[in-house]
Design a protein around this motif. Structure first.
Motif, PDB file in Angstrom:
ATOM      1  N   GLN A  25       0.842  -1.188   0.000  1.00 33.39           N
ATOM      2  CA  GLN A  25       0.000   0.000   0.000  1.00 33.39           C
ATOM      3  C   GLN A  25       0.882   1.246   0.000  1.00 33.39           C
ATOM      4  O   GLN A  25       2.042   1.204   0.407  1.00 33.39           O
ATOM      5  CB  GLN A  25      -0.936   0.032   1.215  1.00 33.39           C
ATOM      6  CG  GLN A  25      -0.226   0.086   2.559  1.00 33.39           C
ATOM      7  CD  GLN A  25      -1.191  -0.005   3.725  1.00 33.39           C
ATOM      8  OE1 GLN A  25      -2.375  -0.287   3.557  1.00 33.39           O
ATOM      9  NE2 GLN A  25      -0.697   0.242   4.924  1.00 33.39           N
ATOM     10  N   ASP A  26       0.328   2.343  -0.479  1.00 31.14           N
ATOM     11  CA  ASP A  26       1.052   3.599  -0.575  1.00 31.14           C
ATOM     12  C   ASP A  26       0.816   4.411   0.690  1.00 31.14           C
ATOM     13  O   ASP A  26      -0.300   4.855   0.957  1.00 31.14           O
ATOM     14  CB  ASP A  26       0.572   4.376  -1.816  1.00 31.14           C
ATOM     15  CG  ASP A  26       1.302   5.692  -1.995  1.00 31.14           C
ATOM     16  OD1 ASP A  26       2.289   5.931  -1.259  1.00 31.14           O
ATOM     17  OD2 ASP A  26       0.895   6.486  -2.864  1.00 31.14           O
ATOM     18  N   ASN A  27       1.880   4.615   1.491  1.00 33.67           N
ATOM     19  CA  ASN A  27       1.781   5.404   2.720  1.00 33.67           C
ATOM     20  C   ASN A  27       2.424   6.782   2.589  1.00 33.67           C
ATOM     21  O   ASN A  27       2.534   7.508   3.574  1.00 33.67           O
ATOM     22  CB  ASN A  27       2.440   4.654   3.886  1.00 33.67           C
ATOM     23  CG  ASN A  27       1.651   3.420   4.292  1.00 33.67           C
ATOM     24  OD1 ASN A  27       0.430   3.384   4.138  1.00 33.67           O
ATOM     25  ND2 ASN A  27       2.331   2.403   4.789  1.00 33.67           N
ATOM     26  N   ASP A  28       2.865   7.138   1.373  1.00 36.69           N
ATOM     27  CA  ASP A  28       3.535   8.416   1.177  1.00 36.69           C
ATOM     28  C   ASP A  28       2.560   9.580   1.326  1.00 36.69           C
ATOM     29  O   ASP A  28       1.360   9.457   1.060  1.00 36.69           O
ATOM     30  CB  ASP A  28       4.171   8.488  -0.214  1.00 36.69           C
ATOM     31  CG  ASP A  28       5.417   7.620  -0.315  1.00 36.69           C
ATOM     32  OD1 ASP A  28       5.851   7.082   0.727  1.00 36.69           O
ATOM     33  OD2 ASP A  28       5.948   7.479  -1.428  1.00 36.69           O
ATOM     34  N   GLN A 210       9.576  10.254   5.209  1.00 40.30           N
ATOM     35  CA  GLN A 210       8.154  10.536   5.361  1.00 40.30           C
ATOM     36  C   GLN A 210       7.826  10.985   6.783  1.00 40.30           C
ATOM     37  O   GLN A 210       6.969  11.835   6.997  1.00 40.30           O
ATOM     38  CB  GLN A 210       7.323   9.296   4.993  1.00 40.30           C
ATOM     39  CG  GLN A 210       7.271   9.007   3.501  1.00 40.30           C
ATOM     40  CD  GLN A 210       6.503  10.055   2.735  1.00 40.30           C
ATOM     41  OE1 GLN A 210       5.391  10.420   3.103  1.00 40.30           O
ATOM     42  NE2 GLN A 210       7.093  10.554   1.654  1.00 40.30           N
ATOM     43  N   LYS A 214       6.113  14.514   7.739  1.00 37.13           N
ATOM     44  CA  LYS A 214       4.936  14.669   8.592  1.00 37.13           C
ATOM     45  C   LYS A 214       5.211  15.672   9.712  1.00 37.13           C
ATOM     46  O   LYS A 214       4.353  16.487  10.065  1.00 37.13           O
ATOM     47  CB  LYS A 214       4.529  13.318   9.181  1.00 37.13           C
ATOM     48  CG  LYS A 214       3.922  12.361   8.160  1.00 37.13           C
ATOM     49  CD  LYS A 214       3.616  11.013   8.790  1.00 37.13           C
ATOM     50  CE  LYS A 214       3.073  10.043   7.738  1.00 37.13           C
ATOM     51  NZ  LYS A 214       2.836   8.698   8.316  1.00 37.13           N
TER      52      LYS A 214
END
Length: 268
Positions: A25-28, A210, A214
């Protein structure tokens, strides 16, 4: 809940109904494009090149350009009609050793779960592949593409990795001149590798960039000043051998005493 892609794994006369789930899955963090003047969202409209009218998804069809500005329209239903039942299932072509395949051929990974009635055949295939230390190479038609894939057994199930074809892999633009490496340099490089040898634990790795991104966003939301970290790059120039030796010493566990060699006395 993840959406499953349902199909059948076929080899010989055996057919195994399975469900495929995306394994990643893309967590960017993703940014929106805004108008610099007033911070409003930028919108992109699909328009017809002929009449200029704005088009919705319902107004769009697939077209193949067979000549300049001449198209033949093909519908999804027509594409499905030309597929045989054999092409809709994953056909195992042959079996191979996992280490025979370069990782560059793998594209996307799916977790595979047997559907009702396929558990016994699924487990039999998984166990046989594990015992023989092999993977299965198969093909299936997905959409309008003949997809090559590898079926890889694991202790807790199986995964499927879609693969690139040989003509989709780019050749290296150029080779490099391989310099001579001394036996001592090779031994020290091997010692460094062994000093850093630990079991692979996926949970131990994090996307640190990342995390910093954040923190940057949270700081800006809270009105805090952004402070750049100090550059830790060293400008000291040292030899390859010194760098290897320093790296080995850095990675040696402090509680592990170094081996000492003692000279034997004559007559001992």
């Amino acid at each position: 809940m993840a959406v499953a892609r349902r199909t059948v794994i076929s080899f010989g006369l055996v057919a195994i109904p399975v469900a495929l789930y995306t394994a990643t899955q893309d967590n960017d963090i993703h940014f929106n494009q805004l108008h610099k003047a007033d911070n409003s969202r930028i919108k992109y409209k699909k328009t017809c090149a002929h009449c200029g009218q704005e088009i919705t998804s319902d107004d769009i069809v697939k077209g193949f350009e067979y000549d300049k500005d001449k198209y033949v329209i093909v519908t999804d239903e027509e594409i499905e009609k030309v597929k045989t039942e054999k092409e809709k299932s994953i056909q195992i072509l042959h079996f191979a050793q996992l280490n025979q395949i370069s990782p560059v051929y793998y594209e996307k990974t799916y977790q595979v779960i047997p559907e009702a009635g396929g558990e016994k055949a699924f487990e039999l295939l998984r166990l046989a592949l594990m015992n023989e230390q092999k993977i299965a190479i198969g093909k299936v038609v997905w959409g309008a593409s003949d997809t090559l894939m590898a079926i890889i057994p694991r202790e807790d199930g199986m995964i499927i990795a879609t693969m690139y074809y040989a003509d989709e892999i780019k050749e290296l633009p150029k080779t490099y001149n391989k310099p001579e490496v001394s036996e001592q340099e090779l031994k020290m490089a091997s010692a460094l590798i062994n000093s850093m040898d630990t079991p692979f634990d996926p949970a131990a790795y994090h996307n640190e960039y990342q995390i910093k991104l954040k923190e940057l966003i949270e700081s800006k939301i809270n009105g805090k000043e952004i402070v750049a970290p100090k550059d830790e790059t060293s400008n000291n120039v040292i030899s390859l051998m010194d760098a290897l030796q320093a790296s080995i010493e850095k990675n040696q566990a402090p509680d592990k005493p170094k081996k000492r060699t003692t000279k034997k006395t004559k007559g001992a």
